[in-house]
Design a protein around this motif. Structure first.
Motif, PDB file in Angstrom:
ATOM      1  N   LEU A 144      51.709 -90.664   9.001  1.00 53.06           N
ATOM      2  CA  LEU A 144      52.249 -89.738   9.999  1.00 53.06           C
ATOM      3  C   LEU A 144      53.723 -89.450   9.701  1.00 53.06           C
ATOM      4  CD1 LEU A 144      52.085 -88.071  12.591  1.00 53.06           C
ATOM      5  CD2 LEU A 144      52.530 -90.186  13.872  1.00 53.06           C
ATOM      6  N   LEU A 145      54.494 -90.498   9.435  1.00 51.79           N
ATOM      7  CA  LEU A 145      55.906 -90.323   9.122  1.00 51.79           C
ATOM      8  C   LEU A 145      56.096 -89.407   7.916  1.00 51.79           C
ATOM      9  CD1 LEU A 145      58.945 -90.966   9.303  1.00 51.79           C
ATOM     10  CD2 LEU A 145      58.473 -93.017   7.923  1.00 51.79           C
ATOM     11  N   ASN A 146      55.366 -89.659   6.850  1.00 51.93           N
ATOM     12  CA  ASN A 146      55.525 -88.851   5.633  1.00 51.93           C
ATOM     13  C   ASN A 146      55.156 -87.391   5.868  1.00 51.93           C
ATOM     14  OD1 ASN A 146      56.513 -90.918   4.020  1.00 51.93           O
ATOM     15  ND2 ASN A 146      54.466 -91.587   3.445  1.00 51.93           N
ATOM     16  N   ASN A 147      54.070 -87.134   6.557  1.00 53.95           N
ATOM     17  CA  ASN A 147      53.665 -85.751   6.818  1.00 53.95           C
ATOM     18  C   ASN A 147      54.632 -85.059   7.774  1.00 53.95           C
ATOM     19  OD1 ASN A 147      50.882 -84.844   5.608  1.00 53.95           O
ATOM     20  ND2 ASN A 147      50.749 -87.033   6.006  1.00 53.95           N
ATOM     21  N   ALA A 148      55.059 -85.755   8.821  1.00 58.86           N
ATOM     22  CA  ALA A 148      55.995 -85.149   9.775  1.00 58.86           C
ATOM     23  C   ALA A 148      57.353 -84.892   9.115  1.00 58.86           C
ATOM     24  CB  ALA A 148      56.159 -86.048  11.000  1.00 58.86           C
ATOM     25  N   SER A 149      57.832 -85.853   8.339  1.00 53.55           N
ATOM     26  CA  SER A 149      59.118 -85.680   7.662  1.00 53.55           C
ATOM     27  C   SER A 149      59.064 -84.531   6.665  1.00 53.55           C
ATOM     28  CB  SER A 149      59.525 -86.962   6.936  1.00 53.55           C
ATOM     29  OG  SER A 149      59.820 -87.981   7.847  1.00 53.55           O
ATOM     30  N   GLN A 150      58.012 -84.498   5.879  1.00 52.56           N
ATOM     31  CA  GLN A 150      57.915 -83.422   4.888  1.00 52.56           C
ATOM     32  C   GLN A 150      57.738 -82.065   5.569  1.00 52.56           C
ATOM     33  OE1 GLN A 150      59.212 -83.245   2.109  1.00 52.56           O
ATOM     34  NE2 GLN A 150      57.790 -84.149   0.638  1.00 52.56           N
ATOM     35  N   ALA A 151      57.007 -82.012   6.676  1.00 53.87           N
ATOM     36  CA  ALA A 151      56.868 -80.751   7.423  1.00 53.87           C
ATOM     37  C   ALA A 151      58.225 -80.313   7.967  1.00 53.87           C
ATOM     38  CB  ALA A 151      55.860 -80.905   8.565  1.00 53.87           C
ATOM     39  N   TRP A 152      59.002 -81.265   8.499  1.00 54.94           N
ATOM     40  CA  TRP A 152      60.338 -80.946   9.020  1.00 54.94           C
ATOM     41  C   TRP A 152      61.231 -80.458   7.873  1.00 54.94           C
ATOM     42  CZ3 TRP A 152      65.472 -82.062   8.616  1.00 54.94           C
ATOM     43  CH2 TRP A 152      66.273 -81.739   9.710  1.00 54.94           C
ATOM     44  N   ASN A 153      61.200 -81.185   6.734  1.00 62.10           N
ATOM     45  CA  ASN A 153      62.009 -80.804   5.570  1.00 62.10           C
ATOM     46  C   ASN A 153      61.646 -79.401   5.091  1.00 62.10           C
ATOM     47  OD1 ASN A 153      62.981 -83.418   5.698  1.00 62.10           O
ATOM     48  ND2 ASN A 153      61.966 -84.100   3.827  1.00 62.10           N
ATOM     49  N   MET A 154      60.355 -79.146   4.942  1.00 56.19           N
ATOM     50  CA  MET A 154      59.896 -77.855   4.432  1.00 56.19           C
ATOM     51  C   MET A 154      60.275 -76.734   5.393  1.00 56.19           C
ATOM     52  SD  MET A 154      58.349 -76.398   1.871  1.00 56.19           S
ATOM     53  CE  MET A 154      57.481 -77.746   1.095  1.00 56.19           C
ATOM     54  N   ASN A 155      60.108 -76.969   6.682  1.00 52.81           N
ATOM     55  CA  ASN A 155      60.484 -75.957   7.658  1.00 52.81           C
ATOM     56  C   ASN A 155      61.988 -75.683   7.590  1.00 52.81           C
ATOM     57  OD1 ASN A 155      59.954 -74.204  10.054  1.00 52.81           O
ATOM     58  ND2 ASN A 155      61.375 -75.651  10.966  1.00 52.81           N
ATOM     59  N   PHE A 156      62.787 -76.733   7.528  1.00 53.99           N
ATOM     60  CA  PHE A 156      64.240 -76.569   7.445  1.00 53.99           C
ATOM     61  C   PHE A 156      64.614 -75.771   6.201  1.00 53.99           C
ATOM     62  CE2 PHE A 156      68.607 -77.757   6.633  1.00 53.99           C
ATOM     63  CZ  PHE A 156      69.173 -77.778   7.891  1.00 53.99           C
ATOM     64  N   PHE A 157      63.998 -76.099   5.083  1.00 56.39           N
ATOM     65  CA  PHE A 157      64.252 -75.398   3.823  1.00 56.39           C
ATOM     66  C   PHE A 157      63.880 -73.922   3.938  1.00 56.39           C
ATOM     67  CE2 PHE A 157      62.379 -74.057  -0.318  1.00 56.39           C
ATOM     68  CZ  PHE A 157      63.552 -73.991  -1.050  1.00 56.39           C
ATOM     69  N   LEU A 158      62.655 -73.649   4.369  1.00 58.85           N
ATOM     70  CA  LEU A 158      62.186 -72.264   4.447  1.00 58.85           C
ATOM     71  C   LEU A 158      62.988 -71.450   5.459  1.00 58.85           C
ATOM     72  CD1 LEU A 158      58.336 -72.868   4.200  1.00 58.85           C
ATOM     73  CD2 LEU A 158      59.815 -71.861   2.439  1.00 58.85           C
ATOM     74  N   GLN A 159      63.390 -72.061   6.559  1.00 63.56           N
ATOM     75  CA  GLN A 159      64.167 -71.345   7.568  1.00 63.56           C
ATOM     76  C   GLN A 159      65.614 -71.118   7.120  1.00 63.56           C
ATOM     77  OE1 GLN A 159      62.904 -69.982  10.410  1.00 63.56           O
ATOM     78  NE2 GLN A 159      60.913 -70.686   9.689  1.00 63.56           N
TER      79      GLN A 159
END
Length: 186
Positions: free
Chosen positions: A77-92
């Motif tokens: 859960l941590l890895n998926n949530a962190s990577q989703a947050w990272n990817m969203n931050f990057f794309l935004q």
């Protein structure tokens, strides 16, 4: 919601630019499509599936990250949530129109790093020094001090700076970074 149907609390954020044209020369249209429509959707789907029926269901990504960071049983859960947050931050943080940083941001960076060009060099050095998967961040402490930090794999400043899950993370994207290190389109 019926049991067995995965909760859809989290959804990929709408991009602030059209994804079908890409962000040339930085990211091609297929690269943006992959990152947003495939990878980000997969990460968000996993977060929803892994948090369904748990104390993490319905929490923001930041809270899921912070609350699961110290529990080894929550690593997926941590890895998926962190990577989703990272990817969203990057794309935004990206833009389809190159733009200079706001003058107040540029001035603050120059004051704390000696010059804006020195900051850019330091940021690029950190990014290029990553071995394997990771992210390079401009972060701001509660006292206002800026620093450049690398995180590895799915970690991000929310897990690296555990004292405050709401520390400011500043996004900086340089549309010309590939001119300095060579064109590397995905």
């Amino acid at each position: 919601m019926q049991r067995g149907a995965t909760a859809q609390y989290h959804q990929p954020a709408v991009l602030p630019y059209p994804s079908d044209k890409g962000l040339a020369p930085f990211l091609s249209a297929p690269a943006v499509d992959f990152l947003y429509k495939m990878r980000q959707v997969e990460l968000i789907t996993n977060v929803n599936r892994l948090s369904e029926g748990t104390e993490n269901e319905g929490k923001s990504l930041a809270n899921v990250i912070f609350d699961s960071a110290e529990d080894p049983s929550q690593a997926a859960l941590l890895n998926n949530a962190s990577q989703a947050w990272n990817m969203n931050f990057f794309l935004q943080s990206l833009t389809n129109e190159p733009m200079a940083p706001h003058e107040s941001v540029r001035r603050t960076i120059a004051e704390q790093f000696g010059s804006f060009d020195r900051f850019r060099e330091m940021f690029e050095q950190h990014a290029l020094a990553l071995f394997g998967n990771g992210w390079t961040w401009l972060v701001q402490s509660e006292s206002g001090k800026l620093s450049v930090m690398n995180t590895f794999n799915a970690t991000n400043p929310l897990t690296a700076i555990r004292s405050n899950p709401y520390s400011k993370v500043q996004g900086v994207s340089f549309s010309n970074i590939n001119r300095r290190i060579g064109t590397r389109s995905f």
